[in-house]
Design an enzyme around this catalytic site. Structure first.
Site, PDB file in Angstrom:
ATOM      1  N   ASP A   1       7.758   4.206  -1.511  1.00 53.18           N
ATOM      2  CA  ASP A   1       7.371   3.668  -0.212  1.00 53.18           C
ATOM      3  C   ASP A   1       6.064   2.910  -0.410  1.00 53.18           C
ATOM      4  O   ASP A   1       4.991   3.484  -0.341  1.00 53.18           O
ATOM      5  CB  ASP A   1       7.199   4.818   0.786  1.00 53.18           C
ATOM      6  CG  ASP A   1       6.787   4.368   2.166  1.00 53.18           C
ATOM      7  OD1 ASP A   1       6.886   3.164   2.455  1.00 53.18           O
ATOM      8  OD2 ASP A   1       6.337   5.214   2.963  1.00 53.18           O
TER       9      ASP A   1
ATOM     10  N   GLU B   1       0.060  -1.436   5.544  1.00 54.15           N
ATOM     11  CA  GLU B   1       1.099  -1.024   6.495  1.00 54.15           C
ATOM     12  C   GLU B   1       0.957   0.439   6.865  1.00 54.15           C
ATOM     13  O   GLU B   1       1.170   0.829   8.024  1.00 54.15           O
ATOM     14  CB  GLU B   1       2.485  -1.281   5.894  1.00 54.15           C
ATOM     15  CG  GLU B   1       3.651  -1.082   6.858  1.00 54.15           C
ATOM     16  CD  GLU B   1       4.259   0.324   6.839  1.00 54.15           C
ATOM     17  OE1 GLU B   1       5.188   0.582   7.606  1.00 54.15           O
ATOM     18  OE2 GLU B   1       3.792   1.163   6.024  1.00 54.15           O
TER      19      GLU B   1
ATOM     20  N   ASP C   1      12.305  -1.150   3.579  1.00 47.05           N
ATOM     21  CA  ASP C   1      11.315  -0.065   3.659  1.00 47.05           C
ATOM     22  C   ASP C   1      11.937   1.224   4.183  1.00 47.05           C
ATOM     23  O   ASP C   1      11.255   2.087   4.703  1.00 47.05           O
ATOM     24  CB  ASP C   1      10.167  -0.523   4.579  1.00 47.05           C
ATOM     25  CG  ASP C   1       8.953   0.398   4.531  1.00 47.05           C
ATOM     26  OD1 ASP C   1       8.860   1.199   3.586  1.00 47.05           O
ATOM     27  OD2 ASP C   1       8.114   0.316   5.436  1.00 47.05           O
TER      28      ASP C   1
ATOM     29  N   ASP D   1       0.826  -1.212   0.000  1.00 46.36           N
ATOM     30  CA  ASP D   1       0.000   0.000   0.000  1.00 46.36           C
ATOM     31  C   ASP D   1       0.853   1.251   0.000  1.00 46.36           C
ATOM     32  O   ASP D   1       2.037   1.233   0.362  1.00 46.36           O
ATOM     33  CB  ASP D   1      -0.947   0.004   1.200  1.00 46.36           C
ATOM     34  CG  ASP D   1      -0.222   0.048   2.542  1.00 46.36           C
ATOM     35  OD1 ASP D   1       0.808  -0.648   2.690  1.00 46.36           O
ATOM     36  OD2 ASP D   1      -0.689   0.778   3.448  1.00 46.36           O
TER      37      ASP D   1
ATOM     38  N   HIS E   1       5.560   9.893   1.228  1.00 41.86           N
ATOM     39  CA  HIS E   1       4.199  10.325   1.601  1.00 41.86           C
ATOM     40  C   HIS E   1       3.782  11.641   0.970  1.00 41.86           C
ATOM     41  O   HIS E   1       2.765  12.199   1.373  1.00 41.86           O
ATOM     42  CB  HIS E   1       4.029  10.425   3.130  1.00 41.86           C
ATOM     43  CG  HIS E   1       4.075   9.125   3.841  1.00 41.86           C
ATOM     44  ND1 HIS E   1       3.496   8.929   5.080  1.00 41.86           N
ATOM     45  CD2 HIS E   1       4.623   7.932   3.496  1.00 41.86           C
ATOM     46  CE1 HIS E   1       3.709   7.680   5.463  1.00 41.86           C
ATOM     47  NE2 HIS E   1       4.386   7.060   4.509  1.00 41.86           N
TER      48      HIS E   1
END
Length: 409
Positions: free
Chosen positions: A140, A174, A197, A80, A379
């Site tokens: 990410d 996650e 990650d 995700d 993000h």
């Protein structure tokens, strides 16, 4: 390495933003779509024990190619992307041989500048993949997925490199804190694992925040403003008053390293009811407890000052610092450090100012530090990844597998 970038670009073309408001797993259909694509790819590549379970978790295994016992090692990434910025219709752009200066992100008017992102100063000569300034990129953690699969394909195609069983796993949700909820550690079969990650090249992390979330609910009294004197209690004003009590210097934008914080994540409401949503973070368990106690005290004090209305506080623990579960197994860290050194990567051991699936998995019996992907600015619309960094991550994964087998002789 030929398929590394192609894999990554294929994965980011699927919108897999998770949705915390949906209790199902996976929380979005896009994650199920990507999981099926990865399952099909792993089957086509000839891996063993390829499983896509009913909750959207994908796992597979590359069997050992040596005739002696080697501990099974896992590599894990999540499918995700974060809800913080759009993950739909991602239009990546590749900057070949970056030589400095600003990078224009498509026609969006957005730019990446070394002044705002000094890491760019260390990436001259590298090839970068950026967004077009309208979405996040998805490095990410789709960079991690591409790196893991590319590394394990390389091991499969080069049987002269010794390795034990290599277990790989890809998790949903996650980014909304559920990635490990339904992970079957026993079936996965690894003695320990690494989440791929992390960020810049060299990152190796086995400490993360202790985490909690807090919701402050302000209950007011709504009356027509024309007749409101001595009757109305404005919940929005109560919410603002509470936020003013919070330490302004203990926020994400004012802290770094091992410093914890309070983060006002969202605010909503009306005169009758207003809510403030916080996340609370601290590397020390007692520090997190103190932060929760501070918020409880602040609510109690403000309630004592109110003639009408009430403030309510709800706190939920999220995850704990994996250090206590990883530190008793120092060989896991040393194996990753040595693999980096062997690949001419300088290890940069630092705490994660956040959390990963590995934190939860470590407390579920699978010690699971975190390793870099080569990505930056996760993000948001300024997210980018270094292709050179992705290639180095692949090499480190291969070297971890090889060194584990060599050490077991």
């Amino acid at each position: 390495m030929d398929n590394l970038v192609e894999r990554f670009l294929r994965y980011v073309s699927v919108d897999t933003q998770s949705n915390g408001a949906n209790a199902q797993c996976p929380s979005t259909e896009g994650q199920a779509v990507l999981a099926k694509q990865i399952e099909a790819e792993l089957l086509e590549l000839g891996f063993s024990d390829v499983i896509l379970d009913s909750n959207g978790y994908v796992s597979a295994r590359l069997p050992s190619n040596v005739d002696y016992d080697v501990p099974a090692i896992g590599f894990i990434a999540h499918m995700d992307t974060a809800p913080d910025a759009s993950g739909k219709d991602i239009k990546p752009q590749i900057i070949t041989d970056y030589q400095g200066g600003e990078i224009v992100l498509g026609d969006s008017g957005e730019v990446l500048t070394p002044a705002q992102y000094p890491d760019l100063n260390h990436l001259h000569g590298q090839s970068l993949i950026t967004t077009d300034g309208t979405t996040l990129l998805g490095a990410d953690n789709k960079a991690g997925i591409a790196e893991i699969i590319t590394a394990v394909v390389y091991l499969k195609d080069n049987p002269h490199i010794p390795h034990g069983d290599i277990c790989i796993g890809f998790t949903p949700d996650e980014e909304i804190g559920r990635g490990a909820n339904l992970f079957d550690v026993e079936r996965f079969g690894a003695k320990w694992a690494y989440t791929i990650d992390g960020g810049p090249v060299g990152e190796l992390e086995y400490e993360n925040f202790n985490a909690a979330s807090a919701t402050v609910i302000c209950h007011g009294v709504n009356v027509h403003p024309g007749t409101a004197k001595d009757k109305m209690v404005n919940a929005i004003n109560m919410a603002a008053q509470f936020q003013l009590v919070m330490p302004s210097e203990e926020t994400p934008e004012c802290t770094s390293g091992y410093e914890g914080f309070y983060h006002l994540n969202s605010i909503s409401g009306s005169v009758a009811k207003a809510e403030l949503s916080y996340i609370i973070r601290d590397f020390d368990k007692d520090g997190l407890a103190s932060r929760k106690a501070f918020m409880q005290s602040a609510v109690a004090e403000l309630n004592n000052q109110l003639d009408k209305g009430q403030i309510e506080l709800q706190i939920t623990d999220s995850y704990n610092n994996m250090r206590e579960m990883v530190e008793p197994h120092p060989h896991i860290i040393e194996l990753a450090k040595q693999a980096m050194i062997d690949c001419d990567v300088e290890p940069n051991i630092k705490p994660i100012r956040g959390g990963t699936d590995g934190a939860r998995l470590s407390f579920m019996g699978l010690p699971c530090p975190n390793i870099f992907t080569g990505g930056y600015n996760f993000h948001g619309i300024h997210e980018f990844v270094s292709i050179d960094g992705m290639q180095q991550a692949v090499k480190v994964i291969v070297k971890i597998a090889e060194n584990a087998a060599q050490n077991a002789k």
